[in-house]
Design a protein around this motif. Structure first.
Motif, PDB file in Angstrom:
ATOM      1  N   ILE A   1       0.652  -1.219  -0.257  1.00 22.75           N
ATOM      2  CA  ILE A   1      -0.107  -0.158   0.199  1.00 22.75           C
ATOM      3  C   ILE A   1       1.038   1.455   0.120  1.00 22.75           C
ATOM      4  O   ILE A   1       0.539   2.012  -0.918  1.00 22.75           O
ATOM      5  CB  ILE A   1      -1.167  -0.225   1.136  1.00 22.75           C
ATOM      6  CG1 ILE A   1      -1.648  -1.443   1.440  1.00 22.75           C
ATOM      7  CG2 ILE A   1      -1.913   1.108   0.735  1.00 22.75           C
ATOM      8  CD1 ILE A   1      -2.305  -1.194   2.588  1.00 22.75           C
ATOM      9  N   TRP A   2       1.525   1.182   1.604  1.00 24.40           N
ATOM     10  CA  TRP A   2       2.211   2.921   1.312  1.00 24.40           C
ATOM     11  C   TRP A   2       3.667   2.718   0.466  1.00 24.40           C
ATOM     12  O   TRP A   2       4.479   3.614   0.233  1.00 24.40           O
ATOM     13  CB  TRP A   2       2.156   3.718   2.389  1.00 24.40           C
ATOM     14  CG  TRP A   2       1.024   3.169   3.749  1.00 24.40           C
ATOM     15  CD1 TRP A   2       0.256   2.285   4.249  1.00 24.40           C
ATOM     16  CD2 TRP A   2       0.058   3.944   2.867  1.00 24.40           C
ATOM     17  NE1 TRP A   2      -1.010   2.926   4.170  1.00 24.40           N
ATOM     18  CE2 TRP A   2      -1.200   4.352   3.462  1.00 24.40           C
ATOM     19  CE3 TRP A   2       0.022   5.591   2.113  1.00 24.40           C
ATOM     20  CZ2 TRP A   2      -2.210   4.100   3.667  1.00 24.40           C
ATOM     21  CZ3 TRP A   2      -1.317   6.279   2.132  1.00 24.40           C
ATOM     22  CH2 TRP A   2      -2.217   6.006   2.835  1.00 24.40           C
TER      23      TRP A   2
ATOM     24  N   CYS B   1      -8.147  -1.294  -0.380  1.00 18.21           N
ATOM     25  CA  CYS B   1      -7.646  -0.020  -0.941  1.00 18.21           C
ATOM     26  C   CYS B   1      -8.405   0.645  -1.449  1.00 18.21           C
ATOM     27  O   CYS B   1      -8.405   1.134  -1.043  1.00 18.21           O
ATOM     28  CB  CYS B   1      -6.425  -0.721  -1.727  1.00 18.21           C
ATOM     29  SG  CYS B   1      -5.485  -1.488  -0.756  1.00 18.21           S
ATOM     30  N   PRO B   2      -9.633   0.897  -2.081  1.00 14.31           N
ATOM     31  CA  PRO B   2     -10.170   1.138  -2.765  1.00 14.31           C
ATOM     32  C   PRO B   2     -11.043   2.265  -2.096  1.00 14.31           C
ATOM     33  O   PRO B   2     -11.288   3.128  -1.918  1.00 14.31           O
ATOM     34  CB  PRO B   2     -10.581   0.492  -4.037  1.00 14.31           C
ATOM     35  CG  PRO B   2      -9.902  -0.920  -4.318  1.00 14.31           C
ATOM     36  CD  PRO B   2      -9.471  -0.847  -2.879  1.00 14.31           C
TER      37      PRO B   2
ATOM     38  N   ASP C   1      -8.146   4.154  -0.441  1.00  9.38           N
ATOM     39  CA  ASP C   1      -8.145   5.426  -0.949  1.00  9.38           C
ATOM     40  C   ASP C   1      -9.140   6.181  -1.376  1.00  9.38           C
ATOM     41  O   ASP C   1      -8.492   7.394  -1.253  1.00  9.38           O
ATOM     42  CB  ASP C   1      -8.031   4.859  -2.353  1.00  9.38           C
ATOM     43  CG  ASP C   1      -7.086   5.760  -2.995  1.00  9.38           C
ATOM     44  OD1 ASP C   1      -7.361   5.342  -4.264  1.00  9.38           O
ATOM     45  OD2 ASP C   1      -6.280   6.399  -2.576  1.00  9.38           O
ATOM     46  N   ARG C   2     -10.204   6.524  -1.447  1.00 10.08           N
ATOM     47  CA  ARG C   2     -11.275   7.201  -1.588  1.00 10.08           C
ATOM     48  C   ARG C   2     -11.294   8.065  -0.121  1.00 10.08           C
ATOM     49  O   ARG C   2     -11.551   9.284   0.211  1.00 10.08           O
ATOM     50  CB  ARG C   2     -12.842   6.686  -2.431  1.00 10.08           C
ATOM     51  CG  ARG C   2     -13.679   7.437  -2.121  1.00 10.08           C
ATOM     52  CD  ARG C   2     -15.079   6.958  -2.674  1.00 10.08           C
ATOM     53  NE  ARG C   2     -15.316   6.614  -4.160  1.00 10.08           N
ATOM     54  CZ  ARG C   2     -14.792   7.939  -5.377  1.00 10.08           C
ATOM     55  NH1 ARG C   2     -15.132   8.991  -4.516  1.00 10.08           N
ATOM     56  NH2 ARG C   2     -14.308   7.421  -6.266  1.00 10.08           N
TER      57      ARG C   2
ATOM     58  N   SER D   1      -8.268   9.704   1.438  1.00  7.30           N
ATOM     59  CA  SER D   1      -8.079  11.000   0.911  1.00  7.30           C
ATOM     60  C   SER D   1      -9.608  12.209   0.649  1.00  7.30           C
ATOM     61  O   SER D   1      -9.085  13.433   0.525  1.00  7.30           O
ATOM     62  CB  SER D   1      -8.133  10.726  -0.805  1.00  7.30           C
ATOM     63  OG  SER D   1      -9.085  10.344  -1.497  1.00  7.30           O
TER      64      SER D   1
ATOM     65  N   THR E   1       3.528   9.937  -6.101  1.00 12.14           N
ATOM     66  CA  THR E   1       2.915  10.214  -5.651  1.00 12.14           C
ATOM     67  C   THR E   1       3.291  12.164  -5.764  1.00 12.14           C
ATOM     68  O   THR E   1       3.810  12.758  -6.216  1.00 12.14           O
ATOM     69  CB  THR E   1       2.788  10.433  -3.785  1.00 12.14           C
ATOM     70  OG1 THR E   1       4.348  10.583  -3.275  1.00 12.14           O
ATOM     71  CG2 THR E   1       2.478   8.562  -3.663  1.00 12.14           C
TER      72      THR E   1
ATOM     73  N   HIS F   1      -2.784   0.523  -6.498  1.00 11.10           N
ATOM     74  CA  HIS F   1      -3.978   0.589  -6.225  1.00 11.10           C
ATOM     75  C   HIS F   1      -4.478   1.981  -4.748  1.00 11.10           C
ATOM     76  O   HIS F   1      -5.936   2.000  -4.325  1.00 11.10           O
ATOM     77  CB  HIS F   1      -4.722  -0.366  -5.240  1.00 11.10           C
ATOM     78  CG  HIS F   1      -3.998  -1.590  -6.462  1.00 11.10           C
ATOM     79  ND1 HIS F   1      -5.043  -1.653  -7.749  1.00 11.10           N
ATOM     80  CD2 HIS F   1      -3.353  -2.605  -6.723  1.00 11.10           C
ATOM     81  CE1 HIS F   1      -3.962  -2.591  -8.074  1.00 11.10           C
ATOM     82  NE2 HIS F   1      -3.181  -3.644  -7.975  1.00 11.10           N
ATOM     83  N   MET F   2      -3.302   2.992  -5.215  1.00  2.85           N
ATOM     84  CA  MET F   2      -4.164   4.310  -4.000  1.00  2.85           C
ATOM     85  C   MET F   2      -3.982   4.761  -4.906  1.00  2.85           C
ATOM     86  O   MET F   2      -2.994   6.295  -4.281  1.00  2.85           O
ATOM     87  CB  MET F   2      -3.546   3.659  -2.646  1.00  2.85           C
ATOM     88  CG  MET F   2      -3.480   2.492  -1.693  1.00  2.85           C
ATOM     89  SD  MET F   2      -4.899   2.731  -1.003  1.00  2.85           S
ATOM     90  CE  MET F   2      -4.268   4.216   0.224  1.00  2.85           C
TER      91      MET F   2
ATOM     92  N   MET G   1      -4.970   9.088  -2.931  1.00  2.00           N
ATOM     93  CA  MET G   1      -4.414   9.341  -1.966  1.00  2.00           C
ATOM     94  C   MET G   1      -2.873   9.395  -2.395  1.00  2.00           C
ATOM     95  O   MET G   1      -2.143  10.533  -1.944  1.00  2.00           O
ATOM     96  CB  MET G   1      -3.567   8.107  -1.057  1.00  2.00           C
ATOM     97  CG  MET G   1      -4.650   8.018   0.244  1.00  2.00           C
ATOM     98  SD  MET G   1      -4.897   9.438   1.204  1.00  2.00           S
ATOM     99  CE  MET G   1      -2.930   9.428   1.505  1.00  2.00           C
TER     100      MET G   1
END
Lengths: 724, 485
Positions: free
Chosen positions: B79-80, B355-356, B359-360, B363, B99, B109-110, B113
């Motif tokens: 993820i990060w 993750c979705p 993420d949503r 953010s 990013t 998948h982020m 973010m």
């Protein structure tokens, strides 16, 4: 050779000019005073920066070795003492995380310097360990706040020599608002009127000084009130000395409510209140008869079964359902038969066998480890918290870590194994390999009594068997001469009625937490023992006293007293009593799962019933520990929210089968409705003004709704939520 | 005996301590004695802290905190903190994307973010070494109270919450910052912390007492919320409640001796607050998401987690000081439906489900709060109780793992922090080539807690007392001042 001998004589001569300094007598106190051994510093569990000392220096041998042998002896430098880490760090000649502890110009520095130069001698415990500590003055009474006094602390050594150690002693006040200690000058100042205890510590020895700062207001005249029994005599003796005038008796209605709640956990019924109020028997006798009547009720047994079940942790979490019911029944039967306290405690401690057939043996299923068993036993039956001593000598008490394990050794032979039935366990005495070992070095700790008890049976040779150990412990514990058993019980029972122990908290008795009235506690204890440890006798004596029956109304001389029992204090109803009181007042009792309908909250078997609900919110003990502190009686936002808007009160007042509905349907006049609602909730008649405003309210809207509102308001009032 | 922590000082009105101690005097400023003392004690502590940290970077800028607690342990490397150059049994299936933080990439998948990180700091060096096995409960307790658990079974299970536990950080804040308006100080939603049968460990007030437990809103905010104790009862509308209160006041006042004796308990204060809470509806409205536009609700994501984060924003706006949003799944629940605990099926669920959502919602929260200026005084923290093992399919916690799963990994994981002076658009700390351990600037979870206290103006070194009146440090951690810009 001769040259060497001469020069060493010269050096010895030079050194002889300095006084002889040893670790035990001179250096250890410096380490304690300078804070090296304190909890936030090197006395912490893991020490600091790789240097660990014992907490507050309770183990000088350990500290000495840490200083000398750790880090290949880098902490001190015999050839050039000034370069020792021991000196360079606290003076910040080298960076020190603990900051500056003392300057190089001080005597502390010189003493340690000399000690290193003299070859770091440890000292002789027979000569250099403090034998006794003396303080001056031994008792402080200041006529008014603002006075100041200097303190003096003197240590006496085994050879009779003395040394003034005021500067190195740790001096604290347990109530700085009353008596404030200026540690730098070793003086104490009276800040406001009240009482405090000064705690003085030096090298493992303790002393306490009681401080009283009296009321400076002139014109105090002692007005004697009737004394019902020796309790009042002893309380009055102290009050008179402290210039505190006790309050008079509370009125009949308030007395009946208070004593019903305290003895039976329930409110008096409206009819009982009426009957009591019109009874013209002289007051003292009338109340005494009511006390006997209440103690004869089944609810009395229920209430005390619940309280002892709390302390003995009767909960299915530890005992399973069947075990819980069995244990509770054993407790109930013992209390119903008024078995003497020492007898049933002895039965608990020496219990063995099946958890179903010998339910008292469940005592050993709530804690399964010898240490945990010892901790709860001492907390409940001696009012003492041993838990701190497991890892270090107790900071505020004389118990040592060794004693912790010696006491645990009495229980190390208790075994628990599965029984034959489902959920059954058998408590038995192990035959071998059950010795208690000290965690530091694995040495076997023989059982040893915590304090001497005149007439205690001598302990047989240390490898005596597990059953005999528990018997010896039980006999020592419950003996009439044990200085803590009867005393802690008398103190605890006292606290249930007066709201506060003579020693408070009741399960934290220690040298630094002395009784507010030692004569009173001693007399209560003696009386309790003389009457064969009869709990009912003890309760009867307490509630018949004037002190128990005092009003909450204060006068100018006792308004600030909260510790000396000069007046009653309002106490919030306990969770179970509160729930039962709501049920009784509203005539609508909620049903609990798994018990018959109409079971009172005080009759519930364990905290699993009604979990996470009203009872837990209002501080019902969870029985996870044996601590009196589990029961909470605060009244803050979450509780207020529940009372104001939650289902418990609101549903109960509106219940179609409840008291309000019955009253409204009965067709009785409004005045009767108001009167009965007051009697049912506040256990008294409304005053003229209250009756009028009640009537006015009822007339202001639909009768049923208004009556519900009135009862809602009564149940949310302080006079309902608190006993006064 | 009454012992007030901290140095007693005269208050601004110059009232002496002696006067304060006179029980029965009408409380100063309309407050009862314990309230006043609590405020005085916290004021004294606050001024002591203010003196100690005067002028220090980042001190005392936060008035509130949103703690997004991703229970279950999300996989940091997926993820990060992607490691595309590591071996195939480490780097996993996801690709990195750039990013807004210069030189920093996160998982493909982020994507939202990746854009929102310009408002936050991404910590990549969270790290600790637990005692023994570290299943979720122990790690959660450590994360949220700052203390390792007391009794741990060989499998890492703990006892249920009890009155001797260390308090959750929200409970401490609840106590130290008494509320002045009719809102709830500390709220936990939308479900409790949980591993298997142990519910709520590390999420309660422990030895501070139930008064400081969070208000627990355990309902799904996607649906309309029903709050009985905060809403007026159907049979007791506002007018009737007002009448009841007036009647209550009269009854209390007709017993002046009892009023005097109870003056210091501040009961009227609490009743007043309860009354305000119910009547003003401010607290209840904060929970009412129908007051938000549909577009806003969709921006956060119409699922439990998304609506919970939106609710958190509303609670902060209403004045709540600490909101804890727990990832809506039992920590060790089924990864293929709700849980981050991907001992198996690490990649599919992360890509398609978890993750979705994260993420949503996260953010959206950061952007929304930034737009409203709320990031000035609110700190947002998003973290789990640990990360997941860099090597796929191996066992590191005594649990069994499928060949496509990752086990628990506390030695190195990530967190997102924003607001209250936290540097914007930067990465803090770095992990090694396989995200197994911090290469530089490790941050112990206690350090993060210490930093949160510090941002709220509380000295993390201060002494607190437990239920046995033993002194304890609030948290044994170091403030990470470099997190602040």
């Amino acid at each position: 050779m001769k040259y060497l001998a001469v020069s060493s004589v010269l050096v010895a001569g030079l050194l002889a000019a300095e006084p002889r300094v040893t670790y035990l007598k001179d250096v250890a106190p410096i380490l304690n005073k300078a804070g090296c051994t304190s909890g936030p510093c090197h006395g912490a569990a893991k020490g600091k920066n790789g240097f660990k000392l014992s907490l507050r220096g309770y183990d000088p041998q350990f500290d000495y070795e840490a200083l000398l042998y750790d880090l290949s002896g880098r902490r001190f430098n015999r050839a050039e003492p000034g370069k020792s880490l021991m000196l360079a760090k606290p003076t910040q000649e080298i960076p020190h995380g603990g900051g500056l502890r003392f300057e190089t110009s001080t005597t502390y520095y010189k003493t340690i310097f000399n000690w290193i130069a003299q070859g770091v001698p440890f000292g002789d415990p027979a000569k250099d360990k403090v034998a006794t500590l003396a303080v001056e003055p031994t008792d402080i009474a200041m006529a008014k706040p603002g006075e100041k006094l200097a303190l003096k602390v003197t240590a006496t050594y085994p050879d009779g020599t003395t040394r003034e150690v005021t500067r190195e002693a740790t001096i604290e006040s347990n109530t700085p608002d009353v008596a404030r200690v200026d540690a730098a000058n070793a003086t104490v100042a009276g800040e406001r009127m009240g009482e405090a205890t000064l705690l003085l510590r030096y090298e493992g020895k303790y002393a306490t000084i009681p401080v009283a700062v009296l009321n400076p207001k002139p014109g105090f005249v002692w007005k004697p009130l009737a004394q019902h029994n020796y309790i009042d005599q002893l309380i009055d003796a102290k009050l008179q000395k402290m210039k505190v005038q006790p309050s008079g008796l509370v009125d009949d209605a308030a007395f009946l409510r208070r004593v019903s709640l305290d003895l039976t956990g329930q409110l008096p019924a409206p009819e009982e209140v009426r009957a009591f109020l019109v009874d013209v028997t002289p007051n003292k006798l009338k109340r005494s008869k009511m006390i006997d009547k209440l103690m004869a009720k089944p609810a009395f047994v229920d209430q005390w079964t619940m309280k002892w079940s709390d302390l003995l942790q009767s909960s299915r979490k530890f005992l399973g359902e069947k075990g819980t019911y069995g244990f509770r029944e054993w407790i109930r039967e013992s209390l119903a038969a008024n078995k003497p306290y020492d007898a049933w405690v002895r039965e608990l401690i020496t219990s063995s066998g099946s958890s179903y057939e010998s339910p008292e043996a469940n005592y050993y299923r709530t804690t399964r480890d010898a240490k945990a068993t010892m901790e709860k036993t001492t907390q409940v039956f001696m009012g003492t918290r041993m838990v701190c001593a497991q890892c270090h000598d107790h900071p505020f008490e004389k118990w040592t870590q060794n004693q912790y394990f010696e006491m645990s050794a009495f229980f190390s032979g208790v075994g628990v194994r599965p029984g034959y039935e489902v959920g059954e366990e058998i408590i038995y005495n192990q035959r071998a390999d059950f010795e208690m070992k000290h965690p530091k070095d694995g040495r076997v700790m023989a059982p040893k009594y915590l304090v001497a008890s005149a007439g205690a049976p001598p302990l047989p040779a240390y490898d005596f068997d597990a059953r005999k150990r528990r018997e010896a412990f039980a006999n020592w514990l419950t003996s009439r001469e044990n200085p803590m058993f009867a005393k802690s019980a008398a103190n605890r029972v006292w606290s249930y009625f007066l709201g506060r122990g003579i020693i408070d908290p009741v399960d934290d008795i220690r040298a630094s937490n002395p009784p507010v009235n030692a004569a009173l506690l001693d007399a209560l204890t003696k009386d309790f023992v003389a009457h064969n440890f009869d709990l009912r006798y003890l309760m009867r004596t307490i509630v018949n006293s004037r002190a128990y029956q005092a009003s909450i109304t204060t006068n100018e001389w006792n308004a600030t007293d909260v510790t000396n029992f000069s007046h009653a204090m309002p106490r919030r109803l306990g969770a179970e009593s509160l729930m039962d009181a709501v049920a009784q007042a509203t005539g609508a009792r909620p049903n609990f799962p798994e018990v018959p309908d109409d079971t009172a909250a005080t009759q519930l078997p364990d905290p699993h019933v009604g979990k996470e609900g009203f009872l837990d919110l209002f501080g019902r003990p969870t029985r996870e520990t044996a601590c009196e502190c589990e029961r909470r009686t605060e009244l803050s936002l979450p509780q207020a929210l529940n009372l104001v808007n939650g289902a418990t009160i609101s549903d109960a007042v509106a219940d179609p089968k409840g008291r309000v509905a019955k009253l409204v349907l009965s067709g009785r006049p409004d005045a009767a409705v108001v009167e009965e609602l007051y009697l049912a909730s506040l256990s008294r008649l409304p005053s003229k003004a209250e009756a009028e405003s009640g009537l006015a309210y009822l007339a202001g809207g639909p009768r049923a709704g208004r009556a519900q509102d009135l009862l809602w308001a009564l149940l949310n009032s302080k006079a309902f939520l608190y006993s006064w | 005996m009454l012992s007030i922590p901290g140095r007693a000082v005269r208050n601004c009105d110059g009232v002496s301590r002696r006067e304060l101690m006179r029980i029965g005097s009408i409380g100063l400023m309309g407050l009862g004695l314990p309230e006043f003392l609590a405020q005085k004690a916290s004021a004294a502590n606050e001024s002591a802290a203010a003196k100690k940290y005067a002028g220090a970077r980042g001190f005392g800028q936060a008035k509130s905190v949103i703690m997004i607690f991703l229970q279950g342990g999300p996989s940091h490397i997926d993820i990060w903190d992607p490691k595309p150059d590591a071996a195939s049994n480490i780097r996993g299936e996801f690709k990195p994307i750039p990013t807004k933080i210069k030189g920093t990439h996160i998982s493909e998948h982020m994507p939202m973010m990746a854009q929102a990180l310009d408002k936050a700091t991404l910590i990549r060096s969270m790290s600790y070494t637990p005692n023994g096995l570290f299943n979720h409960t122990a790690a959660i307790y450590q994360m949220l109270t700052g203390y390792p658990p007391d009794k741990v079974s060989p499998s890492g299970q703990l006892e249920p919450p009890n009155g001797a536990d260390f308090p959750n950080i929200g409970s401490h804040i609840s106590k130290m910052k008494p509320m002045t308006e009719p809102v709830l100080p500390f709220v936990e939603l939308p479900r409790p912390l949980q591993e298997s049968g142990i519910i709520g460990k590390g999420g309660a007030a422990g030895f501070l007492g139930k008064a400081y437990d969070p208000y627990r809103m355990y309902q799904d905010p996607v649906r309309p919320i029903q709050l009985d104790d905060l809403s007026l009862r159907k049979d007791v509308p506002a007018d009737r409640l007002k009448d009841r209160f007036a009647l209550l006041k009269g009854i209390n006042q007709s017993m002046p001796d009892l009023e005097k004796a109870l003056d210091s308990y501040a009961i009227d204060e609490y009743y007043g607050k309860a009354y305000d809470l119910v009547l003003s509806g401010k607290a209840r409205d904060a929970f009412d998401l129908t007051k938000e536009k549909d577009t806003m609700r969709e921006r956060y994501g119409m699922h439990t987690f998304g609506q919970s984060t939106l609710m958190a924003r509303r609670l902060i706006e209403a004045g709540t000081k600490f909101v804890q949003v727990n990832w809506p799944s039992v920590a060790n629940g089924d990864p293929e439906t709700t849980a981050w605990d991907t001992h198996a099926a690490n990649f599919g669920p992360l890509k398609n489900l978890h993750c979705p959502k994260l993420d949503r919602s996260l953010s959206a929260l950061l952007e929304d709060m930034d737009q409203r200026g709320m990031l000035k005084e609110t700190m947002v923290v998003a973290i789990g109780e640990f990360g997941r093992s860099p090597k796929i399919g191996v066992s590191t916690s005594g649990n069994s793992n499928a060949p496509d799963g990752r086990d628990h990994w506390p030695y190195c994981y990530s967190a997102v922090v924003a607001g209250a002076g936290i540097a914007r658009g930067v990465q803090y700390g770095e992990s090694d080539a396989t995200a197994s351990s911090p290469k530089e600037k490790p941050v112990h979870p206690n350090d993060l807690l210490a930093t949160i206290y510090y941002a709220l103006g509380v000295d993390p070194d201060m002494e607190i007392r437990n239920h046995l009146n033993q002194p304890r440090e609030l948290v044994k951690g170091k403030i990470v001042a470099d997190l602040f810009g």
